[in-house]
Design a protein around this motif. Structure first.
Motif, PDB file in Angstrom:
ATOM      1  N   GLU A  31       0.848  -1.175  -0.144  1.00 26.23           N
ATOM      2  CA  GLU A  31      -0.072   0.097   0.105  1.00 26.23           C
ATOM      3  C   GLU A  31       1.070   1.194   0.046  1.00 26.23           C
ATOM      4  OE1 GLU A  31      -3.363   0.300   0.009  1.00 26.23           O
ATOM      5  OE2 GLU A  31      -3.552  -1.826  -0.127  1.00 26.23           O
ATOM      6  N   ASP A  32       0.457   2.267  -0.826  1.00 23.55           N
ATOM      7  CA  ASP A  32       0.969   3.689  -0.817  1.00 23.55           C
ATOM      8  C   ASP A  32       0.713   4.142   1.066  1.00 23.55           C
ATOM      9  OD1 ASP A  32       1.360   3.130  -3.078  1.00 23.55           O
ATOM     10  OD2 ASP A  32      -0.217   4.794  -3.860  1.00 23.55           O
ATOM     11  N   SER A  33       1.854   4.178   1.465  1.00 27.46           N
ATOM     12  CA  SER A  33       1.893   4.881   3.053  1.00 27.46           C
ATOM     13  C   SER A  33       1.107   6.173   3.285  1.00 27.46           C
ATOM     14  CB  SER A  33       3.069   4.897   3.687  1.00 27.46           C
ATOM     15  OG  SER A  33       4.079   5.662   2.913  1.00 27.46           O
ATOM     16  N   ASP A  34       1.176   6.809   2.191  1.00 26.59           N
ATOM     17  CA  ASP A  34       0.566   8.454   2.282  1.00 26.59           C
ATOM     18  C   ASP A  34      -0.461   8.373   1.090  1.00 26.59           C
ATOM     19  OD1 ASP A  34       2.194   8.095   0.185  1.00 26.59           O
ATOM     20  OD2 ASP A  34       3.314   9.736   0.459  1.00 26.59           O
ATOM     21  N   LEU A  35      -1.262   7.611   0.765  1.00 26.02           N
ATOM     22  CA  LEU A  35      -2.288   7.963  -0.178  1.00 26.02           C
ATOM     23  C   LEU A  35      -3.594   8.633   0.619  1.00 26.02           C
ATOM     24  CD1 LEU A  35      -3.228   7.662  -3.125  1.00 26.02           C
ATOM     25  CD2 LEU A  35      -4.206   5.362  -2.477  1.00 26.02           C
ATOM     26  N   ASP A  36      -3.526   9.832  -0.074  1.00 23.42           N
ATOM     27  CA  ASP A  36      -4.844  10.658   0.700  1.00 23.42           C
ATOM     28  C   ASP A  36      -6.154   9.905  -0.178  1.00 23.42           C
ATOM     29  OD1 ASP A  36      -6.534  12.387   1.414  1.00 23.42           O
ATOM     30  OD2 ASP A  36      -5.933  14.153   0.489  1.00 23.42           O
ATOM     31  N   LYS A  54      19.759   1.030   3.637  1.00 23.69           N
ATOM     32  CA  LYS A  54      21.122   0.736   3.244  1.00 23.69           C
ATOM     33  C   LYS A  54      21.066  -0.635   3.392  1.00 23.69           C
ATOM     34  CE  LYS A  54      23.522   4.866   5.356  1.00 23.69           C
ATOM     35  NZ  LYS A  54      24.400   5.044   6.080  1.00 23.69           N
ATOM     36  N   ASN A  55      20.408  -1.435   3.822  1.00 25.83           N
ATOM     37  CA  ASN A  55      20.410  -3.175   3.769  1.00 25.83           C
ATOM     38  C   ASN A  55      19.675  -3.624   2.836  1.00 25.83           C
ATOM     39  OD1 ASN A  55      22.266  -3.168   6.084  1.00 25.83           O
ATOM     40  ND2 ASN A  55      20.389  -2.425   7.266  1.00 25.83           N
ATOM     41  N   GLY A  56      18.818  -3.027   2.039  1.00 27.05           N
ATOM     42  CA  GLY A  56      18.218  -3.454   0.860  1.00 27.05           C
ATOM     43  C   GLY A  56      16.796  -3.832   1.344  1.00 27.05           C
ATOM     44  N   ASN A  57      16.431  -3.306   2.384  1.00 22.69           N
ATOM     45  CA  ASN A  57      14.890  -3.465   2.913  1.00 22.69           C
ATOM     46  C   ASN A  57      13.878  -2.357   2.575  1.00 22.69           C
ATOM     47  OD1 ASN A  57      15.664  -5.485   4.890  1.00 22.69           O
ATOM     48  ND2 ASN A  57      16.689  -4.105   6.091  1.00 22.69           N
ATOM     49  N   VAL A  58      12.708  -2.646   1.884  1.00 20.71           N
ATOM     50  CA  VAL A  58      11.937  -1.894   1.696  1.00 20.71           C
ATOM     51  C   VAL A  58      11.099  -1.227   2.993  1.00 20.71           C
ATOM     52  CG1 VAL A  58       9.674  -1.608   0.138  1.00 20.71           C
ATOM     53  CG2 VAL A  58      11.481  -3.303  -0.650  1.00 20.71           C
ATOM     54  N   LEU A  59      11.414   0.255   2.994  1.00 23.55           N
ATOM     55  CA  LEU A  59      10.653   0.781   4.131  1.00 23.55           C
ATOM     56  C   LEU A  59       9.332   1.268   4.079  1.00 23.55           C
ATOM     57  CD1 LEU A  59      13.903   2.748   5.304  1.00 23.55           C
ATOM     58  CD2 LEU A  59      12.869   0.299   6.159  1.00 23.55           C
ATOM     59  N   LYS A  60       9.180   1.644   2.804  1.00 19.91           N
ATOM     60  CA  LYS A  60       7.750   2.364   2.410  1.00 19.91           C
ATOM     61  C   LYS A  60       7.511   2.587   0.831  1.00 19.91           C
ATOM     62  CE  LYS A  60       8.415   6.425   5.038  1.00 19.91           C
ATOM     63  NZ  LYS A  60       8.072   7.871   5.417  1.00 19.91           N
ATOM     64  N   ARG A  61       6.306   2.711   0.706  1.00 19.03           N
ATOM     65  CA  ARG A  61       6.064   2.811  -0.622  1.00 19.03           C
ATOM     66  C   ARG A  61       5.170   3.963  -0.576  1.00 19.03           C
ATOM     67  NH1 ARG A  61       1.974  -1.376  -3.989  1.00 19.03           N
ATOM     68  NH2 ARG A  61       0.848   0.244  -5.058  1.00 19.03           N
ATOM     69  N   LEU A  62       5.472   5.153  -1.568  1.00 13.89           N
ATOM     70  CA  LEU A  62       4.820   6.513  -1.438  1.00 13.89           C
ATOM     71  C   LEU A  62       3.972   6.747  -2.717  1.00 13.89           C
ATOM     72  CD1 LEU A  62       8.282   7.905  -0.236  1.00 13.89           C
ATOM     73  CD2 LEU A  62       6.248   8.068   1.185  1.00 13.89           C
ATOM     74  N   ALA A  63       3.187   7.337  -2.432  1.00 17.62           N
ATOM     75  CA  ALA A  63       1.954   7.739  -3.542  1.00 17.62           C
ATOM     76  C   ALA A  63       2.657   8.333  -4.770  1.00 17.62           C
ATOM     77  CB  ALA A  63       0.769   8.401  -3.260  1.00 17.62           C
ATOM     78  N   PRO A  64       2.045   8.328  -6.013  1.00 20.04           N
ATOM     79  CA  PRO A  64       2.829   9.253  -7.195  1.00 20.04           C
ATOM     80  C   PRO A  64       2.431  10.720  -6.983  1.00 20.04           C
ATOM     81  CG  PRO A  64       1.091   7.409  -7.938  1.00 20.04           C
ATOM     82  CD  PRO A  64       0.836   7.380  -6.455  1.00 20.04           C
ATOM     83  N   THR A  65       1.373  11.153  -5.798  1.00 23.80           N
ATOM     84  CA  THR A  65       1.315  12.639  -5.807  1.00 23.80           C
ATOM     85  C   THR A  65       2.386  13.019  -4.797  1.00 23.80           C
ATOM     86  OG1 THR A  65      -0.304  11.821  -4.007  1.00 23.80           O
ATOM     87  CG2 THR A  65      -1.177  12.369  -6.132  1.00 23.80           C
ATOM     88  N   THR A  66       3.310  12.262  -4.105  1.00 26.77           N
ATOM     89  CA  THR A  66       4.225  12.599  -3.190  1.00 26.77           C
ATOM     90  C   THR A  66       5.349  13.131  -3.776  1.00 26.77           C
ATOM     91  OG1 THR A  66       3.656  10.853  -1.710  1.00 26.77           O
ATOM     92  CG2 THR A  66       5.489  11.722  -1.250  1.00 26.77           C
ATOM     93  N   LYS A  67       5.574  14.489  -3.849  1.00 25.95           N
ATOM     94  CA  LYS A  67       6.693  15.267  -4.340  1.00 25.95           C
ATOM     95  C   LYS A  67       7.904  14.556  -3.603  1.00 25.95           C
ATOM     96  CE  LYS A  67       3.945  19.069  -5.717  1.00 25.95           C
ATOM     97  NZ  LYS A  67       3.599  20.514  -5.512  1.00 25.95           N
ATOM     98  N   PRO A  68       9.057  14.694  -4.518  1.00 27.58           N
ATOM     99  CA  PRO A  68      10.252  14.102  -4.288  1.00 27.58           C
ATOM    100  C   PRO A  68      10.755  15.046  -3.022  1.00 27.58           C
ATOM    101  CG  PRO A  68      10.146  14.204  -6.347  1.00 27.58           C
ATOM    102  CD  PRO A  68       8.999  14.667  -5.976  1.00 27.58           C
TER     103      PRO A  68
END
Length: 180
Positions: free
Chosen positions: A115-120, A153-167
């Protein structure tokens, strides 16, 4: 298993192991040249330039699965990124991120962060997807271009961010991970 278990081809055709980026914080992004979010290339490049000396990289994976917004060849995509946004971070060959032909890396990323952690869910983007393409809300599917995965740094996926999230919004998380 981690993201280091996967290989992908750069836009030049050279196949590399993601183990090349071991020890770096990564932001993995599915991109497109003709999307409303395409200007995010600028912010992604700014993040890369700001933090690359500290062990950060952006990995761009062009995808044509959303509104056919990435129709060009790998060479055309690479040229577009360079000429229009001065992109210097790695751009890979065009891939699928959803469906039976999804690149194994993206299958893994979706499993690790479904899931996108920040999807509004009250925002315009979500409502358009819900009303016009509800199948993109099923399971762990990537919702659109410029979905971002933050990797430690260890290759772990921490979060998925929505397309709307600005870099630039991700800069704080990147800084924290770089000092760990």
């Amino acid at each position: 298993m981690s993201v280091y278990s996967f290989q992908a081809k750069l836009s030049s055709g050279e196949e590399i192991s993601l183990e090349t980026y071991k020890g770096k914080v990564m932001l993995i992004v599915n991109t497109a040249s003709q999307c409303g979010y395409t200007p995010q290339y600028e912010g992604l490049e700014r993040l890369y330039e700001t933090y690359k000396e500290n062990g950060f990289t952006v990995l761009g994976f062009p995808c044509n699965q959303f509104g056919e917004q990435e129709p060009g060849s790998n060479e055309e995509i690479s040229s577009f990124c360079s000429l229009n946004y001065n992109v210097t971070f790695p751009i890979f060959q065009k891939i699928d991120v959803n469906g039976k032909n999804a690149h194994p890396l993206y299958q893994y990323l979706r499993e690790q962060a479904p899931e996108d952690s920040d999807l509004d869910k009250e925002g315009a983007f979500y409502k358009i997807i819900r009303d016009k393409m509800p199948e993109l809300l099923e399971g762990s599917k990537i919702r659109w271009n410029f979905t971002k995965f933050l990797i430690d740094k260890n290759g772990n996926v921490l979060k998925r961010l929505a397309p709307t999230t600005k870099p630039e919004v991700i800069a704080g998380d990147i800084k924290k991970l770089l000092v760990k």
